[in-house]
Design an enzyme around this catalytic site. Structure first.
Site, PDB file in Angstrom:
ATOM      1  N   ASP A  14       0.805  -1.227   0.000  1.00 54.92           N
ATOM      2  CA  ASP A  14       0.000   0.000   0.000  1.00 54.92           C
ATOM      3  C   ASP A  14       0.835   1.272   0.000  1.00 54.92           C
ATOM      4  O   ASP A  14       0.438   2.289   0.571  1.00 54.92           O
ATOM      5  CB  ASP A  14      -0.979   0.021   1.199  1.00 54.92           C
ATOM      6  CG  ASP A  14      -1.861  -1.209   1.209  1.00 54.92           C
ATOM      7  OD1 ASP A  14      -2.282  -1.627   0.123  1.00 54.92           O
ATOM      8  OD2 ASP A  14      -2.124  -1.743   2.299  1.00 54.92           O
ATOM      9  N   LYS A  17       1.885   2.001  -5.102  1.00 54.30           N
ATOM     10  CA  LYS A  17       2.495   1.430  -6.310  1.00 54.30           C
ATOM     11  C   LYS A  17       1.625   1.714  -7.531  1.00 54.30           C
ATOM     12  O   LYS A  17       2.125   2.023  -8.607  1.00 54.30           O
ATOM     13  CB  LYS A  17       2.672  -0.098  -6.150  1.00 54.30           C
ATOM     14  CG  LYS A  17       3.632  -0.487  -5.041  1.00 54.30           C
ATOM     15  CD  LYS A  17       3.733  -1.989  -4.863  1.00 54.30           C
ATOM     16  CE  LYS A  17       2.523  -2.649  -4.260  1.00 54.30           C
ATOM     17  NZ  LYS A  17       2.199  -2.260  -2.877  1.00 54.30           N
ATOM     18  N   GLY A  41      -4.412  -4.567  -3.666  1.00 55.91           N
ATOM     19  CA  GLY A  41      -5.413  -3.548  -3.981  1.00 55.91           C
ATOM     20  C   GLY A  41      -4.687  -2.285  -4.357  1.00 55.91           C
ATOM     21  O   GLY A  41      -3.998  -1.697  -3.536  1.00 55.91           O
ATOM     22  N   HIS A  42      -4.778  -1.913  -5.630  1.00 55.06           N
ATOM     23  CA  HIS A  42      -4.053  -0.736  -6.106  1.00 55.06           C
ATOM     24  C   HIS A  42      -5.048   0.317  -6.563  1.00 55.06           C
ATOM     25  O   HIS A  42      -5.871   0.060  -7.435  1.00 55.06           O
ATOM     26  CB  HIS A  42      -3.126  -1.111  -7.262  1.00 55.06           C
ATOM     27  CG  HIS A  42      -2.117  -2.147  -6.883  1.00 55.06           C
ATOM     28  ND1 HIS A  42      -1.255  -2.708  -7.778  1.00 55.06           N
ATOM     29  CD2 HIS A  42      -1.828  -2.714  -5.693  1.00 55.06           C
ATOM     30  CE1 HIS A  42      -0.483  -3.592  -7.152  1.00 55.06           C
ATOM     31  NE2 HIS A  42      -0.819  -3.612  -5.884  1.00 55.06           N
ATOM     32  N   THR A  43      -4.960   1.486  -5.943  1.00 55.67           N
ATOM     33  CA  THR A  43      -5.920   2.551  -6.245  1.00 55.67           C
ATOM     34  C   THR A  43      -5.325   3.533  -7.240  1.00 55.67           C
ATOM     35  O   THR A  43      -4.191   3.976  -7.067  1.00 55.67           O
ATOM     36  CB  THR A  43      -6.224   3.354  -4.959  1.00 55.67           C
ATOM     37  OG1 THR A  43      -6.240   2.454  -3.856  1.00 55.67           O
ATOM     38  CG2 THR A  43      -7.520   4.106  -5.061  1.00 55.67           C
ATOM     39  N   GLN A 222       1.999  -6.432  -3.306  1.00 53.04           N
ATOM     40  CA  GLN A 222       2.544  -6.643  -1.965  1.00 53.04           C
ATOM     41  C   GLN A 222       3.888  -5.891  -1.832  1.00 53.04           C
ATOM     42  O   GLN A 222       4.072  -4.902  -2.512  1.00 53.04           O
ATOM     43  CB  GLN A 222       2.704  -8.130  -1.632  1.00 53.04           C
ATOM     44  CG  GLN A 222       1.397  -8.822  -1.338  1.00 53.04           C
ATOM     45  CD  GLN A 222       0.599  -9.185  -2.572  1.00 53.04           C
ATOM     46  OE1 GLN A 222       1.125  -9.799  -3.480  1.00 53.04           O
ATOM     47  NE2 GLN A 222      -0.652  -8.814  -2.610  1.00 53.04           N
ATOM     48  N   THR A 298      -8.440  -3.473  -0.252  1.00 54.82           N
ATOM     49  CA  THR A 298      -8.998  -4.808  -0.424  1.00 54.82           C
ATOM     50  C   THR A 298      -9.938  -5.183   0.719  1.00 54.82           C
ATOM     51  O   THR A 298     -11.049  -5.624   0.481  1.00 54.82           O
ATOM     52  CB  THR A 298      -7.846  -5.848  -0.525  1.00 54.82           C
ATOM     53  OG1 THR A 298      -7.044  -5.483  -1.653  1.00 54.82           O
ATOM     54  CG2 THR A 298      -8.367  -7.254  -0.717  1.00 54.82           C
ATOM     55  N   ARG A 301      -9.697  -2.640   6.078  1.00 54.45           N
ATOM     56  CA  ARG A 301      -9.218  -2.593   7.467  1.00 54.45           C
ATOM     57  C   ARG A 301      -8.428  -1.303   7.701  1.00 54.45           C
ATOM     58  O   ARG A 301      -7.706  -0.853   6.800  1.00 54.45           O
ATOM     59  CB  ARG A 301      -8.279  -3.776   7.739  1.00 54.45           C
ATOM     60  CG  ARG A 301      -9.000  -5.091   7.920  1.00 54.45           C
ATOM     61  CD  ARG A 301      -8.002  -6.227   8.120  1.00 54.45           C
ATOM     62  NE  ARG A 301      -7.271  -6.564   6.911  1.00 54.45           N
ATOM     63  CZ  ARG A 301      -6.297  -7.474   6.853  1.00 54.45           C
ATOM     64  NH1 ARG A 301      -5.937  -8.125   7.941  1.00 54.45           N
ATOM     65  NH2 ARG A 301      -5.697  -7.732   5.716  1.00 54.45           N
ATOM     66  N   ASP A 331       2.627  15.121   0.523  1.00 50.72           N
ATOM     67  CA  ASP A 331       1.596  16.090   0.937  1.00 50.72           C
ATOM     68  C   ASP A 331       1.033  15.726   2.315  1.00 50.72           C
ATOM     69  O   ASP A 331       0.816  16.591   3.155  1.00 50.72           O
ATOM     70  CB  ASP A 331       0.459  16.135  -0.099  1.00 50.72           C
ATOM     71  CG  ASP A 331      -0.145  14.757  -0.367  1.00 50.72           C
ATOM     72  OD1 ASP A 331       0.630  13.798  -0.535  1.00 50.72           O
ATOM     73  OD2 ASP A 331      -1.387  14.626  -0.376  1.00 50.72           O
TER      74      ASP A 331
HETATM   75  P1  GDP Z   1      -0.662   0.142  -3.599  1.00 50.91           P
HETATM   76  O1  GDP Z   1      -1.298  -1.103  -3.077  1.00 50.91           O
HETATM   77  O2  GDP Z   1       0.797   0.215  -3.302  1.00 50.91           O
HETATM   78  O3  GDP Z   1      -0.958   0.394  -5.055  1.00 50.91           O
HETATM   79  O4  GDP Z   1      -1.324   1.347  -2.788  1.00 50.91           O
HETATM   80  P2  GDP Z   1      -2.882   1.550  -2.417  1.00 50.91           P
HETATM   81  O5  GDP Z   1      -3.588   2.014  -3.630  1.00 50.91           O
HETATM   82  O6  GDP Z   1      -3.421   0.368  -1.696  1.00 50.91           O
HETATM   83  O7  GDP Z   1      -2.775   2.695  -1.316  1.00 50.91           O
HETATM   84  C1  GDP Z   1      -2.201   3.931  -1.597  1.00 50.91           C
HETATM   85  C2  GDP Z   1      -3.235   5.031  -1.328  1.00 50.91           C
HETATM   86  O8  GDP Z   1      -2.590   6.293  -1.318  1.00 50.91           O
HETATM   87  C3  GDP Z   1      -4.305   5.156  -2.410  1.00 50.91           C
HETATM   88  O9  GDP Z   1      -5.503   5.557  -1.799  1.00 50.91           O
HETATM   89  C4  GDP Z   1      -3.783   6.251  -3.327  1.00 50.91           C
HETATM   90  O10 GDP Z   1      -4.799   6.947  -4.018  1.00 50.91           O
HETATM   91  C5  GDP Z   1      -3.114   7.157  -2.327  1.00 50.91           C
HETATM   92  N1  GDP Z   1      -1.947   7.900  -2.826  1.00 50.91           N
HETATM   93  C6  GDP Z   1      -0.926   7.451  -3.592  1.00 50.91           C
HETATM   94  N2  GDP Z   1       0.012   8.412  -3.713  1.00 50.91           N
HETATM   95  C7  GDP Z   1      -0.416   9.479  -3.001  1.00 50.91           C
HETATM   96  C8  GDP Z   1       0.142  10.765  -2.706  1.00 50.91           C
HETATM   97  O11 GDP Z   1       1.237  11.129  -3.124  1.00 50.91           O
HETATM   98  N3  GDP Z   1      -0.615  11.584  -1.899  1.00 50.91           N
HETATM   99  C9  GDP Z   1      -1.827  11.222  -1.410  1.00 50.91           C
HETATM  100  N4  GDP Z   1      -2.485  12.076  -0.628  1.00 50.91           N
HETATM  101  N5  GDP Z   1      -2.379  10.020  -1.683  1.00 50.91           N
HETATM  102  C10 GDP Z   1      -1.669   9.159  -2.447  1.00 50.91           C
HETATM  103  P1  IMO Z   2      -0.801  -4.360  -2.122  1.00 53.06           P
HETATM  104  O1  IMO Z   2      -0.401  -4.927  -3.447  1.00 53.06           O
HETATM  105  C1  IMO Z   2      -0.941  -4.666   2.243  1.00 53.06           C
HETATM  106  C2  IMO Z   2      -0.881  -8.684   3.992  1.00 53.06           C
HETATM  107  C3  IMO Z   2      -2.163  -9.073   4.724  1.00 53.06           C
HETATM  108  C4  IMO Z   2      -1.581  -9.983   5.783  1.00 53.06           C
HETATM  109  C5  IMO Z   2      -0.468 -10.710   5.044  1.00 53.06           C
HETATM  110  C6  IMO Z   2      -0.871 -12.091   4.525  1.00 53.06           C
HETATM  111  O2  IMO Z   2      -2.103  -3.641  -2.133  1.00 53.06           O
HETATM  112  O3  IMO Z   2       0.317  -3.564  -1.516  1.00 53.06           O
HETATM  113  P2  IMO Z   2      -2.423 -12.900   2.525  1.00 53.06           P
HETATM  114  O4  IMO Z   2      -3.887 -12.692   2.274  1.00 53.06           O
HETATM  115  O5  IMO Z   2      -1.540 -12.398   1.438  1.00 53.06           O
HETATM  116  O6  IMO Z   2      -2.095 -14.314   2.907  1.00 53.06           O
HETATM  117  O7  IMO Z   2      -2.117 -12.023   3.843  1.00 53.06           O
HETATM  118  O8  IMO Z   2      -0.110  -9.871   3.956  1.00 53.06           O
HETATM  119  N1  IMO Z   2      -1.075  -8.224   2.596  1.00 53.06           N
HETATM  120  C7  IMO Z   2      -1.060  -6.943   2.219  1.00 53.06           C
HETATM  121  N2  IMO Z   2      -0.948  -5.816   2.943  1.00 53.06           N
HETATM  122  N3  IMO Z   2      -1.012  -4.592   0.894  1.00 53.06           N
HETATM  123  C8  IMO Z   2      -1.097  -5.711   0.147  1.00 53.06           C
HETATM  124  O9  IMO Z   2      -1.068  -5.688  -1.208  1.00 53.06           O
HETATM  125  C9  IMO Z   2      -1.165  -6.961   0.800  1.00 53.06           C
HETATM  126  N4  IMO Z   2      -1.270  -8.240   0.388  1.00 53.06           N
HETATM  127  C10 IMO Z   2      -1.202  -9.006   1.487  1.00 53.06           C
HETATM  128  O10 IMO Z   2      -2.808  -7.941   5.285  1.00 53.06           O
HETATM  129  O11 IMO Z   2      -0.992  -9.229   6.813  1.00 53.06           O
HETATM  130 MG    MG Z   3      -2.814  -1.735  -1.799  1.00 54.19          MG
END
Ligand code: GDP
Ligand code: IMO
Ligand code: MG
Length: 423
Positions: A14, A17, A41-43, A222, A298, A301, A331
């Site tokens: 998270d 990416k 989960g990539h937003t 991950q 995803t 939590r 930011d």
């Molecule tokens: P990923 O799993 O690594 O792709 O990341 P996620 O999407 O799960 O979580 C990153 C969160 O941060 C998302 O809600 C994005 O929209 C947000 N985000 C990413 N870069 C920035 C940033 O530079 N500033 C802010 N405020 N939000 C960001």
């Molecule tokens: P992205 O790609 C954050 C964490 C779970 C748990 C552990 C094992 O969005 O960064 P699993 O279901 O994989 O067996 O759970 O790994 N986990 C993540 N935490 N971002 C993820 O993916 C994750 N994928 C798995 O919360 O602690």
């Molecule tokens: Mg994520």
């Protein structure tokens, strides 16, 4: 020959990416996922609309980019079909989606097993996403998993029947309801028909693309500290989200790798259990969570939040051969008055930069912090690093200085445009 650039999570996932991948994939002809499944989960925020990707490479948003689900991924067909339908409903074509013949399928018994195992761990639970990821990888290595090529073939019903009967024996032991093999097989045969047109030999697809000079982007899911080998075992996922998993999860070779971008936030977060030395389980962590909207894409939590840990970042740099950093949420951290940055661990009176995933060792370490000025103001429209407030530049330069890798991307807001590119 074109190269494969890689985006890797540096911490516990998270890190944002998706946003970096979205930017880089506009220059890539092929975008590939190599490991994990719908635990990711990539937003991505485009024109005020929020897209959440779990399985399909987010490169699909770019018209003409081939989106490949590599052999190292575990696929829940139901989730994949939902994702395909959602994209189509938003007017996004999925004609360029390719699924590896060798990827493995997540079936309902994997999800039930994931829940059962978590329940049995009691206070030692991992906090998995309960998406069946771990059990699907277990079956792959135990050699009873079902590959995509078998899933879409007549062999599926026999293979699935054996597996369901075997898993039912386990469910019975634990007092769980047995699964109905006939119903599951019939339902999943329908999913197989929908997915079959997308299935292909992705190893050759990727190598032919490189030979044709097509740039490939590997979309990491991950992160380093969740890696089955290098993460905080057992509080990890069941695959290798680090650089090795890029090779085994796609079939590209080590010499094919170009840039390796390590993504991080200007602070840190973790979902699920496990050690986290810079965690702020207090009002600071709560404030970061609210300012950064740190709730899982995803599982929704609340994420545990804390300061940025440069000892852990250096570990990610070492393991993955990171060539450039992407620092998101500058930011968000800039909304705090004072910022702390962990620049070493103190253990037995000595300070070093050696990260360890050994929980007992970590418990004897204390983070050494440097303090920085916050209150960066609104930086969301700034387009060059030199225009950032001096306080922000100081914080970023210190990160580079300690880990010895240049920052190439700076996230200044959640929107696609809110980014400074120094590459
Ligand atoms: P990923 O799993 O690594 O792709 O990341 P996620 O999407 O799960 O979580 C990153 C969160 O941060 C998302 O809600 C994005 O929209 C947000 N985000 C990413 N870069 C920035 C940033 O530079 N500033 C802010 N405020 N939000 C960001
Ligand atoms: P992205 O790609 C954050 C964490 C779970 C748990 C552990 C094992 O969005 O960064 P699993 O279901 O994989 O067996 O759970 O790994 N986990 C993540 N935490 N971002 C993820 O993916 C994750 N994928 C798995 O919360 O602690
Ligand atoms: Mg994520």
């Amino acid at each position: 020959m074109a190269r494969v650039d890689v985006v890797i999570g540096s911490f516990f996932g998270d890190e944002g990416k998706g946003k970096i991948i979205d930017y880089l994939s506009s220059n890539a002809k092929v975008s590939v996922r190599c490991s994990g499944g719908n635990n990711a989960g990539h937003t991505i925020n485009v024109d005020g609309k929020k897209y959440a990707f779990h399985l399909i490479p987010s490169g699909i948003l770019n018209k003409g980019t081939k989106a490949v689900i590599g052999n190292g991924v575990v696929i829940d067909p139901k989730v994949l079909i939902t994702e395909i339908n959602e994209l189509k409903a938003n007017g996004i074509s999925v004609d360029n989606l390719y699924i590896s013949t060798k990827a493995h399928i997540i079936l309902p018994y994997h999800i039930t097993l994931d829940k059962l195992l978590e329940e049995n761990r009691g206070k030692n639970k991992i906090g998995t996403t309960c998406r069946g990821i771990g059990p699907a990888y277990c079956d792959k290595f135990e050699r009873s998993g079902i590959r995509v090529e078998d899933f879409i073939s007549p062999k599926f019903s026999e293979l699935a029947l054996i597996n369901i009967e075997n898993k039912n024996k386990i469910f019975e032991c634990y007092g769980y309801e047995k699964l109905n093999a006939k119903e599951i097989i019939a339902e999943y045969q329908e999913y197989a028909k929908i997915l079959a047109p997308y299935v292909t030999d992705t190893v050759n697809l990727l190598h032919n693309a490189m030979e044709n000079g097509e740039k490939i982007l590997c979309e990491g899911a991950q992160a380093t500290l969740l890696d089955i080998d290098f993460g905080t075992y057992p509080f990890v996922t069941s695959s290798n989200p680090t650089i090795g998993g890029v090779l085994t999860g796609t079939g590209v070779g080590p010499r094919d790798i170009g840039e390796v971008y390590g993504v991080l936030k200007a602070y840190s977060s973790r979902v699920g259990e496990g050690p986290y030395i810079t965690e702020q389980n207090n009002e600071i962590g709560d404030l970061i969570r609210e300012l950064g909207h740190e709730y899982g894409t995803t599982t929704k939590r609340p994420r545990r939040c804390g300061w940025l840990d440069l000892v852990a970042l250096k570990y990610a740099v070492r393991i993955n051969g990171i060539t450039g950093l992407a620092v998101n949420h500058v930011d968000t951290i800039g909304k705090l008055e004072k910022i702390k940055l962990c620049v070493g661990y103190e253990h037995d009176g000595k300070i070093d930069m050696n990260y360890s995933t050994n929980a007992e060792y970590i418990n004897t370490c204390s983070p050494v912090y440097e303090e920085f000025e916050g209150n960066f103001g609104d930086i969301s429209t700034i387009k060059s690093r030199s225009e950032l407030p001096e306080k922000a530049q100081k914080y970023l330069s210190r990160i580079e200085e300690v880990v010895g890798v240049p920052i190439k991307f700076i996230g200044t807001g959640a929107e696609r445009e809110s980014m400074i590119v120094e590459a």
